[in-house]
Design a protein around this motif. Structure first.
Motif, PDB file in Angstrom:
ATOM      1  N   PHE A   1     -28.515  61.291  58.820  1.00  0.00           N
ATOM      2  CA  PHE A   1     -27.651  61.244  57.644  1.00  0.00           C
ATOM      3  C   PHE A   1     -27.120  59.828  57.449  1.00  0.00           C
ATOM      4  CE2 PHE A   1     -25.206  62.695  61.330  1.00  0.00           C
ATOM      5  CZ  PHE A   1     -24.229  61.724  61.429  1.00  0.00           C
TER       6      PHE A   1
ATOM      7  N   THR B   1     -22.101  60.824  52.839  1.00  0.00           N
ATOM      8  CA  THR B   1     -21.223  61.974  53.096  1.00  0.00           C
ATOM      9  C   THR B   1     -21.930  63.275  52.762  1.00  0.00           C
ATOM     10  OG1 THR B   1     -19.259  60.626  52.607  1.00  0.00           O
ATOM     11  CG2 THR B   1     -19.001  63.019  52.538  1.00  0.00           C
TER      12      THR B   1
ATOM     13  N   GLN C   1     -25.168  63.910  52.795  1.00  0.00           N
ATOM     14  CA  GLN C   1     -26.176  64.195  53.815  1.00  0.00           C
ATOM     15  C   GLN C   1     -25.531  64.692  55.103  1.00  0.00           C
ATOM     16  OE1 GLN C   1     -28.043  60.355  54.019  1.00  0.00           O
ATOM     17  NE2 GLN C   1     -29.621  60.867  52.516  1.00  0.00           N
ATOM     18  N   THR C   2     -24.378  64.125  55.450  1.00  0.00           N
ATOM     19  CA  THR C   2     -23.663  64.556  56.653  1.00  0.00           C
ATOM     20  C   THR C   2     -23.265  66.013  56.555  1.00  0.00           C
ATOM     21  OG1 THR C   2     -22.783  62.308  56.910  1.00  0.00           O
ATOM     22  CG2 THR C   2     -21.727  64.043  58.183  1.00  0.00           C
ATOM     23  N   HIS C   3     -22.735  66.418  55.400  1.00  0.00           N
ATOM     24  CA  HIS C   3     -22.347  67.810  55.191  1.00  0.00           C
ATOM     25  C   HIS C   3     -23.558  68.741  55.278  1.00  0.00           C
ATOM     26  CE1 HIS C   3     -18.039  67.853  54.011  1.00  0.00           C
ATOM     27  NE2 HIS C   3     -18.267  66.568  53.760  1.00  0.00           N
TER      28      HIS C   3
ATOM     29  N   VAL D   1     -16.075  63.629  61.642  1.00  0.00           N
ATOM     30  CA  VAL D   1     -17.318  63.232  60.972  1.00  0.00           C
ATOM     31  C   VAL D   1     -17.334  63.622  59.502  1.00  0.00           C
ATOM     32  CG1 VAL D   1     -19.832  63.481  60.989  1.00  0.00           C
ATOM     33  CG2 VAL D   1     -18.570  63.350  63.154  1.00  0.00           C
ATOM     34  N   LEU D   2     -16.794  64.780  59.178  1.00  0.00           N
ATOM     35  CA  LEU D   2     -16.856  65.257  57.797  1.00  0.00           C
ATOM     36  C   LEU D   2     -15.675  64.815  56.941  1.00  0.00           C
ATOM     37  CD1 LEU D   2     -18.212  68.868  58.417  1.00  0.00           C
ATOM     38  CD2 LEU D   2     -19.484  66.816  57.754  1.00  0.00           C
TER      39      LEU D   2
ATOM     40  N   SER E   1     -17.856  56.720  58.735  1.00  0.00           N
ATOM     41  CA  SER E   1     -19.104  55.977  58.873  1.00  0.00           C
ATOM     42  C   SER E   1     -19.364  55.736  60.351  1.00  0.00           C
ATOM     43  CB  SER E   1     -19.030  54.642  58.136  1.00  0.00           C
ATOM     44  OG  SER E   1     -20.106  53.794  58.505  1.00  0.00           O
ATOM     45  N   TYR E   2     -20.514  56.156  60.807  1.00  0.00           N
ATOM     46  CA  TYR E   2     -20.856  55.907  62.209  1.00  0.00           C
ATOM     47  C   TYR E   2     -20.863  54.414  62.495  1.00  0.00           C
ATOM     48  CZ  TYR E   2     -23.436  55.575  66.557  1.00  0.00           C
ATOM     49  OH  TYR E   2     -23.821  55.265  67.845  1.00  0.00           O
TER      50      TYR E   2
END
Length: 231
Positions: free
Chosen positions: A161, A164, A166-168, A194-195, A200-201
């Motif tokens: 991801f 945001t 894509q993360t979800h 994370v959500l 941001s990683y």
């Protein structure tokens, strides 16, 4: 009246620099798998044999490409505080590797490094030595810094991801396959960290880097105290 044939535009001559620029573009856009002598020659509109006037083989092209990548990384300046210099170099290295993700697996693998590669390594070593690091501690510092930078970028570019949304989607796909409460700490971390908007990683890079720099500074001070005590 006979029409005069249109003159074909002059083809840009193949030079080492032009071939190298195009090789970088091919690797950046499609990875090293897209880079072959034949493909590069086709993109240059020449026969593959023409490339051998500038590069002995594909390994020679890869050596030159890695040297170009090292040339993009900020060199640490001796006149700067060592931590400032190493911090700048680390951020520059990360940004460069994100632009050229194919380079990760090649950066330290070349047996015939180019001048920019050697200049880079020499500048890093010189910065640490000038700051009072012993030869042994210099080796430790260089190893841990590069391991962190390369390892972080490797993880960063391989995450499933980037946005945001894509993360979800990834989180939903993972957790909907398991009973509620099965992985409580992962769920907590995902929902509370994370959500969250703005996560941001990549922003974690600075935190880890500062831990390493602070640890190396403590090791440098211990080493200098020990040297004064023994003298």
């Amino acid at each position: 009246m006979r029409k005069r044939a249109k003159k074909k535009p002059d083809r840009e001559p193949v030079s080492r620099d032009r071939a190298l620029r195009l090789a970088l573009e091919l690797a950046d856009s499609g990875g090293l798998e897209q880079l072959t002598m034949r493909r590069l020659a086709e993109e240059l509109s020449v026969e593959a044999m023409s490339l051998y006037h500038h590069f002995q083989n594909k390994d020679a092209i890869l050596d030159a490409m890695v040297d170009c990548v090292f040339r993009e990384i900020e060199l640490p300046a001796r006149e700067e505080d060592w931590k400032t210099a190493m911090r700048g170099r680390a951020f520059s290295a990360r940004a460069t590797l994100l632009r050229h993700p194919w380079a990760l697996r090649l950066m330290e693998s070349r047996a015939t490094p180019g001048p920019a590669t050697l200049e880079h390594h020499d500048a890093v070593l010189g910065c640490l030595r000038h700051a009072g690091f012993s030869i042994e501690l210099t080796g430790h510092a260089y190893a841990v810094l590069d391991s962190y930078i390369y390892g972080f970028v490797h993880t960063e570019i391989n995450l499933p991801f980037q946005t945001t949304e894509q993360t979800h989607e990834v989180a939903k796909a993972i957790f909907e396959n398991f009973p509620a409460g099965m992985y409580p700490h992962m769920v907590e971390f995902a929902t509370e960290r994370v959500l969250k908007p703005g996560y941001s990683y990549g922003a974690e890079f600075e935190f880890g880097l500062e831990l390493i720099l602070d640890g190396l500074e403590r090791a440098r001070r211990r080493e200098r105290r020990a040297a004064r005590t023994s003298s």
